[in-house]
Design a protein around this motif. Sequence first.
Motif, short mmCIF file in Angstrom:
data_model
loop_
_atom_site.label_atom_id
_atom_site.label_comp_id
_atom_site.label_asym_id
_atom_site.label_seq_id
_atom_site.Cartn_x
_atom_site.Cartn_y
_atom_site.Cartn_z
N CYS A 191 7.59 127.72 27.37
CA CYS A 191 7.59 129.18 27.28
C CYS A 191 6.16 129.66 27.03
O CYS A 191 5.33 128.92 26.49
N THR A 192 5.89 130.89 27.41
CA THR A 192 4.56 131.46 27.22
C THR A 192 4.44 132.03 25.80
O THR A 192 5.43 132.20 25.09
N GLN A 193 3.20 132.35 25.44
CA GLN A 193 2.98 132.96 24.12
C GLN A 193 3.67 134.31 24.02
O GLN A 193 4.21 134.67 22.97
N GLU A 194 3.66 135.07 25.13
CA GLU A 194 4.30 136.39 25.13
C GLU A 194 5.81 136.27 24.94
O GLU A 194 6.42 137.08 24.20
N TYR A 204 -3.89 130.68 15.45
CA TYR A 204 -4.55 131.95 15.80
C TYR A 204 -5.68 131.72 16.81
O TYR A 204 -5.83 132.46 17.77
N SER A 205 -6.47 130.68 16.61
CA SER A 205 -7.65 130.45 17.44
C SER A 205 -7.30 130.11 18.88
O SER A 205 -8.08 130.39 19.79
N VAL A 206 -6.14 129.50 19.12
CA VAL A 206 -5.79 129.07 20.47
C VAL A 206 -4.83 130.02 21.17
O VAL A 206 -4.68 129.95 22.39
N ASP A 207 -4.17 130.90 20.44
CA ASP A 207 -3.19 131.81 21.05
C ASP A 207 -3.60 133.28 20.97
O ASP A 207 -3.62 133.98 21.97
N PHE A 208 -3.94 133.75 19.78
CA PHE A 208 -4.21 135.18 19.59
C PHE A 208 -5.67 135.53 19.88
O PHE A 208 -5.96 136.58 20.45
N GLY A 265 -2.75 142.54 20.51
CA GLY A 265 -2.49 143.98 20.46
C GLY A 265 -1.01 144.30 20.34
O GLY A 265 -0.62 145.22 19.60
N THR A 266 -0.16 143.54 21.04
CA THR A 266 1.29 143.74 20.95
C THR A 266 1.79 143.50 19.53
O THR A 266 2.60 144.27 19.00
#
Length: 703
Positions: A235-238, A282-286, A294-295
């Motif tokens: 699955c994607t991060q979103e 956080y460093s690899v996804d956001f 932003g979401t």
Amino acid sequence: LQNNGCCIGPGFAEENTGPEEEAMTKIARNSYLASPNLPDFHGCSPGWSSAFYGAECFDSEVHSYLKNLGKQKSSESQNIDAKKVELEQLLMMETKNYRKTIKFYQKLLQKERRSKGPETKSMLPKLRGQLQEMKSKVQFLELVKKYVQAKQWGVESYVLPTVIHNGKTDTMDMAPMDESSLLYYNTEKQQCNNQNGVRVLQAGTPLGLMAYLYSRNAFLEGYVQQFLYTFRYFCTQEEFLQFLLDRISSTLSSASLDPSTSLTKICNRSFYILQAWIEDCYSVDFATNTGLLGTLKEFISSKVASLNGYGERLLSLLEDASARKSGSADQCSSVDKCEEESEEGRKTLHSLCKKLSGDVSRKNFYWKLSKGMGPVAQYQRERLHTGSAVLPKPCCSSFSKESSVSFARADEVGPFLLIEYSAQQLCWQLTLLQQEVFHKCHPVHFLNSRALGVKDKCVAVQKAVSAETVSLKVCNLFLSKCIQDQYLLQLLKNADSISTWVAAEIVTCHTTKRQVSLLSKFLLIAKCCYEQRNFATAMQILAGLENLIVRQLPAWKILPAKVAEIMEELKAVEVFLKSDSLCLMEGDRFKTLPTIPSAHVLAMHVQQLETGGFTMTNGAHKWTKLRNIAKVVSQVHAFQENPYTYAPDFKLQSYLRQRITRFKDADISALAADNCANFHQIPAEKHSRKIQDTLRRMKATFQ
């Protein structure tokens, strides 16, 4: 876990509890009891040990200790909040005592170096033993605290379809779901008793794997941390973020103060998972996906902050993570130092152990290749006595100016400084440079490396082809819309630069004698590196020495036999590293000794685990495969917990950086062609005799 109460030194034992500790205890009690519907905010990430050990992370001793905690007060024996408060007080006390003991140990160590008195000398081993005991106490209490956090807010497996149902906006058209259609288990029998077998997760649909995060044992089994490492395969991060936000939206307004209701558990577990994701990835996804960040911020500001105070804490957590990513948290300032002094009571064990490990970890680690080969011979061991070692560390801005002035003519100096410095000094500074690069990487960086063009026996992507074009031509194991951070390419390019630098320094030496001394120096540096468990630099030097041009140099024939044997040792180390993906995690050495693995070897191990299908015939994703991958990459965070504490020599580091940068793109064959020392020379007399013989034969043919 009771305090021994032994007096360690004058003026030390009487420092017990004061108004500071009482105030912090009240704050801790209030934070636990004031808002029972809010999750505990003191770190939700399970950590690498959860992914590596799984259910074995918490043994029976942890279970029994928590069960007996708080039984002194019969009225509070069953109150989990009271147990939390007592645990927090114990951890605070033990941490403070451990911190004070470290300070006293450092003072005693300095006194022993100055006077070398017999009293301090005999006292140091005893104090070191007490420090080890206190360290074990703090580690155990932190493990119990993590266990308490892991047990909260989970639901039974039969409620997991409800977790999915709560996130659906259109519930009327939704078909009823059964757990068996989402998750697939395997029953393992327990040999120790006659109980029914334990169900172990084997596979699941993407929706089922996300729902299993809410299972009662998800944290205890290590599933949450393993999921955070590997969810990008299905699955994607979103999609993952939307799954969490949907559960929070559907339960936040109706979640009651009663922690036993399913809605409250689902709501709080959603916050727990979200915070763990931010803390760990956080460093690899956001940081690499502004739309995702932003979401999340918009959702927290509009829907969570107004109803639940936890929203402000999440926004603060995002700001702190962003500051750490940009490097602003590492700047030198007196304000930061003052704040750190006041927050010492809340410091983690890692930060408290740094000074102690600086003394203990400097003892050489003599790595044995095998029983047949015997222990590795010990070569020169020089102590580092430089002026920069005793000076305070300057800020980054002043360092860059100083380095540019000090070694502005590094090209004119050439390789002379490499010969002037000892092998151990060079090993230490190269290790610190390697550590700086390694500590920026994340376990997720080593996943799906084939999509980045990383191949066996090829350190980096071809220079003429960009990473974007390569990723389109090869198989991408992540979902197509999943954004992947490409820091691994930078890590491997740095390794390739060091290997090229080693080869270039050798082939540019103008005399065979100097080549021999430089070959010996690099071999001794590599030996010192792998003895200190810096396998990355050791393998980079080996790659430079195994360059085809370098291996054909005449200098190898006159190299001392004992030094030449190191080459075989390095090859044996390389075979050892490639033999098993978890070879560096065996025993307890990696917990106490700093380690830097070879990035390319680790990436190859992960690629081997990624070989084969990720899904079953029914479309479910193999969780056993993903779990093994998560276990292997978790060692990256494990090694980052124990940093090297060598004294930095900024001038030498600046010189090494400039030399590496100069030769990183060099053509070794072209450099070697300009140097006559790289070719086998025929003696002048023998050469002239051959010419005369040829002329005589030619003359005889014409007569």
